[in-house]
Design an enzyme around this catalytic site. Sequence first.
Site, PDB file in Angstrom:
ATOM      1  N   LYS A  55       0.842  -1.203   0.000  1.00 25.63           N
ATOM      2  CA  LYS A  55       0.000   0.000   0.000  1.00 25.63           C
ATOM      3  C   LYS A  55       0.877   1.252   0.000  1.00 25.63           C
ATOM      4  O   LYS A  55       0.601   2.218  -0.715  1.00 25.63           O
ATOM      5  CB  LYS A  55      -0.901   0.010   1.244  1.00 25.63           C
ATOM      6  CG  LYS A  55      -2.116  -0.900   1.109  1.00 25.63           C
ATOM      7  CD  LYS A  55      -2.826  -1.098   2.430  1.00 25.63           C
ATOM      8  CE  LYS A  55      -3.941  -2.139   2.280  1.00 25.63           C
ATOM      9  NZ  LYS A  55      -4.506  -2.564   3.567  1.00 25.63           N
ATOM     10  N   GLN A  99      -4.724  -1.445   9.810  1.00 28.98           N
ATOM     11  CA  GLN A  99      -4.627  -2.777   9.203  1.00 28.98           C
ATOM     12  C   GLN A  99      -5.223  -3.833  10.149  1.00 28.98           C
ATOM     13  O   GLN A  99      -4.843  -3.917  11.306  1.00 28.98           O
ATOM     14  CB  GLN A  99      -3.152  -3.088   8.907  1.00 28.98           C
ATOM     15  CG  GLN A  99      -2.933  -4.391   8.167  1.00 28.98           C
ATOM     16  CD  GLN A  99      -3.567  -4.396   6.782  1.00 28.98           C
ATOM     17  OE1 GLN A  99      -3.392  -3.473   5.997  1.00 28.98           O
ATOM     18  NE2 GLN A  99      -4.322  -5.452   6.473  1.00 28.98           N
ATOM     19  N   ASP A 122     -11.219   2.974   4.561  1.00 32.73           N
ATOM     20  CA  ASP A 122     -11.668   1.584   4.398  1.00 32.73           C
ATOM     21  C   ASP A 122     -13.191   1.502   4.292  1.00 32.73           C
ATOM     22  O   ASP A 122     -13.735   0.466   3.917  1.00 32.73           O
ATOM     23  CB  ASP A 122     -11.203   0.724   5.584  1.00 32.73           C
ATOM     24  CG  ASP A 122      -9.853   0.069   5.331  1.00 32.73           C
ATOM     25  OD1 ASP A 122      -9.539  -0.191   4.147  1.00 32.73           O
ATOM     26  OD2 ASP A 122      -9.123  -0.177   6.303  1.00 32.73           O
TER      27      ASP A 122
END
Length: 295
Positions: A55, A99, A122
């Site tokens: 990422k 994460q 997200d």
Amino acid sequence: MVETRLIDGKAAAAALRQRVAAAAADLAARYATVPSLAAVLVGEDPASEIYVRSKAKATREAGLAGIEHRLPAATSEAELLRLIDTLNADPAIDGILVQLPLPPQINPQRVIEALDPAKDVDGFHPRNVGRLWSGGEALVPCTPWGALLLLRQAMGALAGADAVVIGRSNIVGKPMAALLLAENCSVTLAHSKSRDLPALARRADILVAAVGRAELVRGTWIKPGAVVIDVGINRLPGEGGKSRLVGDVAFAEAQGIAGAITPVPGGVGPMTIACLLRNTLLAACRRRGLPAPEV
Ligand code: NDP
């Protein structure tokens, strides 16, 4: 016998990343603004390490700013929540990604709910979930958004199609169902308690498998000509002690039956990071009151 087209997620993701990069360059030139993404990694889960590293690389390549916060596995929930507060309050940060999975002492839902919804790239915060279902301006979870882009590319208009989504997680299955409903599909959301899954699946013009069970979906479950999106990533033992990746769909059996299918790897997977970059760009524009580019 149907000729099965391959849906190339790698190429679609590269094109999306290029569109994000072009829009980011435009933002920098016109408004001296560089969207920035803070990635938070707690502990040393090897798969999470790989995700966060790729990422970060993709963020830089798209011309966005990336900041990483690595915390030890023993970090308490209170410590993580303090970092989230700091990132929420930092005007230079546009997107925050925590994460998952988190270590067992940390409740992931509490962390998600602590995020500023405007920075929740997200799309897991209840405000974004609610807006997705009620038609408001949401940040949408990356994997289902990527799957939707691939479906639009493969089929054009989706309205009226019978869509079956197998898997009802908050990360993939449920937001996928919301997106397909918004595209005017008739949506069935199936799960481990669904009765006669093969018969349900065979009704689908659009079949999305997001289960995490290697090759659960057999060729006989697929309606001839259906478009199949395989979200699953399953690691099986391969040759020479190496592992190999397979999806939730028996790919070889789907050949000659499905109208089009995403491969694993190289299908939905690459779209996820590209959509994260898109969300960071959108979050930056919305937070700063700038016109959001169409990407
Ligand atoms: P979860 O484990 O959170 O959810 C799995 C879902 O599948 C659940 O709703 C479960 O039902 C359902 N399920 C499990 N077994 C069966 C069965 N035998 N028949 C029908 N339904 C079943 O997984 P995720 O949604 O997080 O991930 C799904 C897959 O997608 C995984 O392989 C994951 O690695 C992959 N993935 C890929 C991403 C990418 O970037 N390409 C990103 C995210 C995930 P129930 O609710 O009843 O338990």
